[in-house]
Design an enzyme around this catalytic site. Structure first.
Site, mmCIF file in Angstrom:
data_model
loop_
_atom_site.group_PDB
_atom_site.id
_atom_site.type_symbol
_atom_site.label_atom_id
_atom_site.label_comp_id
_atom_site.label_asym_id
_atom_site.label_seq_id
_atom_site.Cartn_x
_atom_site.Cartn_y
_atom_site.Cartn_z
ATOM 1 N N ASP A 160 -52.216 -2.663 -72.470
ATOM 2 C CA ASP A 160 -53.231 -2.724 -71.418
ATOM 3 C C ASP A 160 -53.556 -1.325 -70.917
ATOM 4 O OD1 ASP A 160 -54.800 -4.111 -69.244
ATOM 5 O OD2 ASP A 160 -53.272 -3.140 -68.020
ATOM 6 N N GLU A 184 -53.729 -7.063 -76.473
ATOM 7 C CA GLU A 184 -53.182 -5.890 -75.791
ATOM 8 C C GLU A 184 -51.850 -5.472 -76.413
ATOM 9 O OE1 GLU A 184 -55.147 -6.727 -71.377
ATOM 10 O OE2 GLU A 184 -53.061 -7.308 -71.779
#
Length: 228
Positions: free
Chosen positions: A49, A121
């Site tokens: 992320d 992610e």
């Protein structure tokens, strides 16, 4: 580590052959099947992320040197939100190689938006750890592709998207409240809070109320989607 034909095919779709395949294996391991000796992808999701955030912020900053923070923020939120990550995951059929527990497989886990977004992610983290930031950036920019170019147009619809999200869950439309104003009269900066009946809210600042509302809506929508 032995790599299956399915994972090799996924590497081809991703555009990277891992020198440390155990990183990709971990990125593809959902918590529903994790054990003490087979950790899940949650830690990698956290790292990925942050890598994605940096790459997208840098790409937008470079692409439009005249845009201010109030203009860049909603575009950024559109690009890093869970929904977008899930769309990219579908493009490369990430769901086909996810390692899931039986309950997740029985309930369509390979198609769930939140699950796909999280896994995307985690894969980004695996790329970063295996090949470094430059290669990770190159692959991320290629996978996100035209989404970056159309981020501004998509960000303009953030208020509509947030309203649809709320209505779809039986809530009243979002409220937008001016919580601050600063700067000189000829160049004011407005701070707007977007609020929902369930107590969720997010704030943003921009040189116009409209831009601040859009940025706040995009930020709140991104938070809501990341928590589902």
């Amino acid at each position: 580590m032995k790599v299956s034909a399915e994972v090799r095919a996924f590497e081809s779709r991703l555009g990277h052959r891992f020198t440390r395949p155990e990183l990709l294996s971990r990125a593809l391991t959902h918590p529903s099947i994790a054990t003490e000796t087979r950790p899940s992808n949650q830690r990698m999701e956290f790292l990925g992320d942050r890598v994605l955030n940096l790459v997208m912020a840098e790409a937008l900053y470079t692409a439009d040197r005249y845009a201010d923070e109030g203009q860049l923020a909603p575009r950024y939120n559109v690009l890093v939100r869970k929904e977008t990550c899930a769309d990219v995951a579908r493009d490369i059929d990430l769901g086909a190689v996810l390692r899931l527990g039986r309950s997740e497989m029985m309930t369509g886990g390979r198609r769930k938006q939140a699950l796909l977004g999280d896994a995307m992610e985690a894969v980004i983290a695996a790329l970063y750890l295996d090949a470094g930031l430059d290669i990770a950036r190159e692959i991320i920019l290629r996978l996100w592709g035209e989404r970056i170019d159309t981020a501004e147009a998509r960000a303009r619809d953030a208020k509509t998207a947030l309203q649809e999200w709320a209505q779809g869950r039986g809530m009243a439309p979002p409220r937008y409240v001016e919580t601050g104003r600063s700067g000189p009269d000829h160049a004011p900066v407005f701070t707007i809070s977007a609020r929902l009946d369930n107590g969720a809210e997010a704030s943003a600042s921009a040189n116009s109320k409209r831009q601040a509302e859009q940025a706040a809506a995009a930020d709140l929508l991104a938070r809501l989607e990341s928590s589902t």
